[in-house]
Design an enzyme around this catalytic site. Structure first.
Site, short mmCIF file in Angstrom:
data_model
loop_
_atom_site.label_atom_id
_atom_site.label_comp_id
_atom_site.label_asym_id
_atom_site.label_seq_id
_atom_site.Cartn_x
_atom_site.Cartn_y
_atom_site.Cartn_z
N ARG A 184 0.82 -1.22 0.00
CA ARG A 184 0.00 0.00 0.00
C ARG A 184 0.85 1.27 0.00
NH1 ARG A 184 -2.33 -3.70 -1.27
NH2 ARG A 184 -4.24 -4.59 -0.42
N SER A 233 -11.15 -0.20 3.49
CA SER A 233 -10.31 -0.74 4.56
C SER A 233 -9.60 0.40 5.30
CB SER A 233 -9.27 -1.70 3.99
OG SER A 233 -9.90 -2.83 3.42
N GLU A 308 -4.60 2.88 6.56
CA GLU A 308 -4.59 2.68 5.12
C GLU A 308 -5.36 3.82 4.44
OE1 GLU A 308 -6.17 -0.53 1.79
OE2 GLU A 308 -5.38 -1.27 3.69
#
EC number: 1.3.1.98
Length: 315
Positions: A184, A233, A308
């Site tokens: 990520r 998320s 995130e």
């Protein structure tokens, strides 16, 4: 197009002088809540929706040096703080949403193309390997920057290269090797805007590709609070060596945070790694709830969860 004032007419709170003459839509003090999935947050000093790549590069090249620039896609993995966003927010619309099938199972996409469109075009062309993009609720620009992933694959597995416009208006091409992808995260320069990207697939059967996309869609529907005001998320899954192999949602559960509330912000009952806006939550409520979850998880498990969701703007 809204008229942009000269520097002597700059509104309070605006960061940097903004040039006139853009062909696209240019709006000052533009509300952003309606453009993000959480439906919360403040305004952009300026919101620019360029008419095409030339409009974007000429606009950015004329900005006062140092003016903050931020790209906005579908707003699916983003908290816009209540104080708004300084400088210029660039939103790539329809002119940047094209998807084209090239030779050798390559798909070329505009930075504003949604993941579901990319996956669908690949399916129709019999190109496999991009089905996971069906499960990423964002645009090409966003998931190239964040190395978006779902269901066992991530952008680093399929990206060939991307075309990027820097905040000063200069354009560069970056091969995947230059992005130094990790989980990520990429080394894409701050304020850079991904205007196009090329993905590598393999030959496949459209029916099988479609079946896999349907499986992904059903799995998301069954496990995630998709029909709420959410941000996807919330926390990254921590490294297995630090979490005993537990994923973020399991750690949130272990800390007793499923269903936890702060104002109208809540940890989803359906998926503990999702925050939702159940009514009129402020971005402060949502971010504050996330920080409380991080605190409780750290106390209960010793694991420091990392966000995130991107959090931008003034508190």
């Amino acid at each position: 197009m809204a008229e942009a004032p000269g520097s002597d007419e700059e509104p309070a709170g605006t960061s940097g002088w903004v040039p006139q003459g853009a062909r696209g839509s240019l709006t000052r003090n533009a509300p952003l809540a309606k453009l993000v999935w959480f439906k919360s947050g403040g305004a952009a000093d300026w919101l620019f929706e360029p008419a095409d790549i030339e409009d974007l590069t000429s606009f950015l090249s004329a900005l006062e040096p140092g003016t903050p620039v931020m790209a906005l896609g579908l707003g699916s993995n983003l908290i816009i703080r209540d104080g708004g966003v300084p400088g210029v927010v660039v939103r790539l619309g329809k002119p940047f949403a094209g998807v084209e099938v090239k030779r050798d199972c390559v798909i070329e996409c505009g930075g504003g193309a949604p993941g579901i469109l990319v996956a669908s075009q690949a399916r129709d062309a019999g190109i496999a390997g991009l089905e996971f993009l069906r499960g990423i609720p964002g645009t090409v620009g966003g998931f190239v920057r964040m190395n978006g992933g779902a269901y066992g694959r991530e952008v680093a597995d399929v990206l060939i290269d991307c075309d990027v416009v820097l905040p000063d208006g200069n354009s560069i091409n970056l091969p995947v090797s230059d992005l130094d992808y990790t989980y990520r995260h990429s080394r894409l320069p701050e304020g850079a805007i991904v205007v196009s990207a090329r993905f590598q697939g393999t030959k496949g059967d459209p029916a099988e590709i479609g079946a896999e996309m349907d499986r992904i869609a059903e799995a998301r529907e069954n496990s995630q609070p998709l029909r709420t005001k959410t941000g996807g998320s919330t926390f990254k899954n921590p490294p297995p060596e630090s979490s005993g192999g537990q994923k973020a949602w399991q750690l949130v559960d272990a800390a007793g945070c499923r269903g936890l509330k702060k104002g109208d912000a809540q940890v989803s009952e359906k998926h503990a790694n999702f925050l939702i806006n159940t009514g009129d939550a402020t971005s402060g409520d949502i971010e504050g709830l996330g920080e409380e979850v991080r605190r409780r998880v750290s106390e209960a498990t010793g694991v420091a969860l990392e966000w995130e969701i991107q959090r931008v703007g003034r508190p």
